[in-house]
Write a protein that holds these residues in place. Structure first.
Motif, PDB file in Angstrom:
ATOM      1  N   MET A 100     -53.588 -90.516   2.517  1.00 28.37           N
ATOM      2  CA  MET A 100     -53.314 -90.585   1.082  1.00 28.37           C
ATOM      3  C   MET A 100     -51.830 -90.273   0.881  1.00 28.37           C
ATOM      4  N   ARG A 101     -51.134 -91.136   0.148  1.00 26.60           N
ATOM      5  CA  ARG A 101     -49.700 -90.953  -0.107  1.00 26.60           C
ATOM      6  C   ARG A 101     -49.492 -90.583  -1.565  1.00 26.60           C
ATOM      7  N   ASN A 102     -48.937 -89.385  -1.812  1.00 28.39           N
ATOM      8  CA  ASN A 102     -48.665 -88.907  -3.167  1.00 28.39           C
ATOM      9  C   ASN A 102     -47.162 -88.958  -3.421  1.00 28.39           C
ATOM     10  N   LYS A 103     -46.790 -89.538  -4.550  1.00 28.56           N
ATOM     11  CA  LYS A 103     -45.370 -89.761  -4.830  1.00 28.56           C
ATOM     12  C   LYS A 103     -45.048 -89.434  -6.283  1.00 28.56           C
ATOM     13  N   ALA A 104     -43.845 -88.921  -6.507  1.00 34.30           N
ATOM     14  CA  ALA A 104     -43.286 -88.736  -7.844  1.00 34.30           C
ATOM     15  C   ALA A 104     -41.846 -89.210  -7.806  1.00 34.30           C
ATOM     16  N   GLY A 105     -41.439 -89.934  -8.843  1.00 28.62           N
ATOM     17  CA  GLY A 105     -40.087 -90.460  -8.820  1.00 28.62           C
ATOM     18  C   GLY A 105     -39.621 -90.930 -10.181  1.00 28.62           C
ATOM     19  N   VAL A 106     -38.476 -91.589 -10.176  1.00 19.93           N
ATOM     20  CA  VAL A 106     -37.892 -92.092 -11.414  1.00 19.93           C
ATOM     21  C   VAL A 106     -37.131 -93.379 -11.106  1.00 19.93           C
ATOM     22  N   GLU A 107     -37.288 -94.369 -11.987  1.00 18.61           N
ATOM     23  CA  GLU A 107     -36.499 -95.591 -11.931  1.00 18.61           C
ATOM     24  C   GLU A 107     -35.377 -95.488 -12.955  1.00 18.61           C
ATOM     25  N   ILE A 108     -34.169 -95.832 -12.553  1.00 19.08           N
ATOM     26  CA  ILE A 108     -33.006 -95.745 -13.429  1.00 19.08           C
ATOM     27  C   ILE A 108     -32.425 -97.144 -13.607  1.00 19.08           C
ATOM     28  N   ALA A 109     -32.483 -97.651 -14.835  1.00 17.52           N
ATOM     29  CA  ALA A 109     -31.937 -98.971 -15.130  1.00 17.52           C
ATOM     30  C   ALA A 109     -30.428 -98.860 -15.289  1.00 17.52           C
ATOM     31  N   LEU A 110     -29.672 -99.372 -14.328  1.00 18.37           N
ATOM     32  CA  LEU A 110     -28.216 -99.312 -14.388  1.00 18.37           C
ATOM     33  C   LEU A 110     -27.674-100.334 -15.384  1.00 18.37           C
ATOM     34  N   ASN A 111     -28.285-101.508 -15.392  1.00 18.32           N
ATOM     35  CA  ASN A 111     -27.995-102.538 -16.396  1.00 18.32           C
ATOM     36  C   ASN A 111     -29.171-103.507 -16.407  1.00 18.32           C
ATOM     37  N   LYS A 112     -28.990-104.669 -16.972  1.00 24.85           N
ATOM     38  CA  LYS A 112     -30.092-105.613 -17.137  1.00 24.85           C
ATOM     39  C   LYS A 112     -30.663-106.083 -15.806  1.00 24.85           C
ATOM     40  N   HIS A 113     -29.840-106.170 -14.773  1.00 27.01           N
ATOM     41  CA  HIS A 113     -30.271-106.760 -13.503  1.00 27.01           C
ATOM     42  C   HIS A 113     -30.342-105.773 -12.346  1.00 27.01           C
ATOM     43  N   HIS A 114     -29.806-104.582 -12.501  1.00 26.29           N
ATOM     44  CA  HIS A 114     -29.725-103.641 -11.388  1.00 26.29           C
ATOM     45  C   HIS A 114     -30.500-102.360 -11.707  1.00 26.29           C
ATOM     46  N   LYS A 115     -31.241-101.875 -10.694  1.00 22.19           N
ATOM     47  CA  LYS A 115     -32.083-100.696 -10.890  1.00 22.19           C
ATOM     48  C   LYS A 115     -32.013 -99.806  -9.659  1.00 22.19           C
ATOM     49  N   LEU A 116     -31.984 -98.491  -9.883  1.00 22.87           N
ATOM     50  CA  LEU A 116     -31.992 -97.499  -8.810  1.00 22.87           C
ATOM     51  C   LEU A 116     -33.284 -96.693  -8.900  1.00 22.87           C
ATOM     52  N   GLU A 117     -33.923 -96.447  -7.756  1.00 20.84           N
ATOM     53  CA  GLU A 117     -35.165 -95.666  -7.729  1.00 20.84           C
ATOM     54  C   GLU A 117     -34.996 -94.471  -6.794  1.00 20.84           C
ATOM     55  N   LEU A 118     -35.354 -93.276  -7.294  1.00 20.81           N
ATOM     56  CA  LEU A 118     -35.331 -92.049  -6.507  1.00 20.81           C
ATOM     57  C   LEU A 118     -36.731 -91.460  -6.510  1.00 20.81           C
ATOM     58  N   SER A 119     -37.196 -90.984  -5.364  1.00 21.29           N
ATOM     59  CA  SER A 119     -38.561 -90.460  -5.295  1.00 21.29           C
ATOM     60  C   SER A 119     -38.686 -89.399  -4.216  1.00 21.29           C
ATOM     61  N   GLY A 120     -39.757 -88.625  -4.315  1.00 22.68           N
ATOM     62  CA  GLY A 120     -40.145 -87.672  -3.293  1.00 22.68           C
ATOM     63  C   GLY A 120     -41.630 -87.857  -3.031  1.00 22.68           C
ATOM     64  N   PHE A 121     -42.041 -87.897  -1.764  1.00 23.22           N
ATOM     65  CA  PHE A 121     -43.457 -88.146  -1.483  1.00 23.22           C
ATOM     66  C   PHE A 121     -43.847 -87.574  -0.129  1.00 23.22           C
ATOM     67  N   THR A 122     -45.160 -87.540   0.089  1.00 22.08           N
ATOM     68  CA  THR A 122     -45.697 -87.055   1.352  1.00 22.08           C
ATOM     69  C   THR A 122     -46.949 -87.843   1.688  1.00 22.08           C
TER      70      THR A 122
END
Length: 237
Positions: free
Chosen positions: A193-215
């Motif tokens: 079982m993989r548990n994850k928490a994170g956030v997606e950051i919209a840099l602009n209309k076409h570009h996105k950054l995702e940061l997460s922590g999981f186990t």
């Protein structure tokens, strides 16, 4: 104590929903790290993805990723994949992917390491729906993996995976989420079982950054005391 958004020098003009997104995002990222602060090993999964829409319903996806272990000091694996997705309805989508994986393994005489090749094929059926101010996503995946051998490709494993995710879309650039992914190995039952928490950051209309922590929590066998950090960059056009 004054509210941060009322500080005219630092936060003047920023809307309240921006702060809500930031607060929730930071909370979801910090909580897993606190829970696994005593992890014996910290890993990093870093990748880049590109999505190109062909029509309103069809799109092509290409992703590459490097996975590090031993406190981000060893390249455990690297991979590349390409897939095709089709939007069935407003809420349903199907997709198919091929993935090439190179994993670091002991060589035959146990004197060192080598990167062995694996080929994975998987198909997804995805569903999403708005739940009040939250967004619910469900993904059903079937995957079959083959290990390259000198004589032939050897079947390595087949899985059915069920992933459930809740996210908080809002007017800010930050979309926090939590998810759980259940791994069912065909013939052996649920084993991970993989548990994850994170956030997606919209840099602009076409570009996105995702940061997460999981186990990854082992349901069969010994538990690995490891915490993983995810960093992803996605371009959509």
């Amino acid at each position: 104590m004054h509210k941060l958004e009322n500080n005219p020098a630092l936060f003047k003009g920023l809307p309240r929903h921006w702060f809500i997104g930031v607060y929730i995002s930071l909370l979801l990222l910090i909580l897993p790290m606190v829970g696994y602060s005593q992890a014996a090993d910290i890993g990093l999964w870093a990748g880049v993805g590109v999505e190109k829409k062909i029509t309103k319903k069809w799109s092509v996806n290409v992703n590459v990723q490097s996975r590090f272990t031993d406190d981000i000091s060893v390249l455990k694996a690297y991979l590349g994949e390409v897939g095709l997705s089709y939007k069935l309805t407003k809420h349903w989508e199907v997709s198919g992917y091929y993935r090439y994986i190179a994993r670091r393994k002991r060589n035959e005489d146990k004197t060192g390491y080598e990167y062995r090749s694996y080929n994975r094929f998987y198909a997804d059926l995805a569903y999403d729906h708005k739940l009040w101010k939250l967004k619910f996503d469900y993904r059903l995946r079937y995957q079959n993996q083959f290990q390259d051998d000198e004589s032939a490709a050897e079947n390595n494993s087949s899985y059915i995976r069920n992933k459930f995710e809740l996210s908080y879309p809002n007017k800010s650039r930050f979309t926090p989420y939590i998810s759980t992914d259940f791994f069912y190995e065909i013939g052996n039952g649920f084993d991970q079982m993989r548990n994850k928490a994170g956030v997606e950051i919209a840099l602009n209309k076409h570009h996105k950054l995702e940061l997460s922590g999981f186990t990854d929590y082992r349901l069969i066998g010994s538990q690995e005391n490891r915490f993983l950090i995810g960093v992803g960059y996605k371009v959509k056009f």
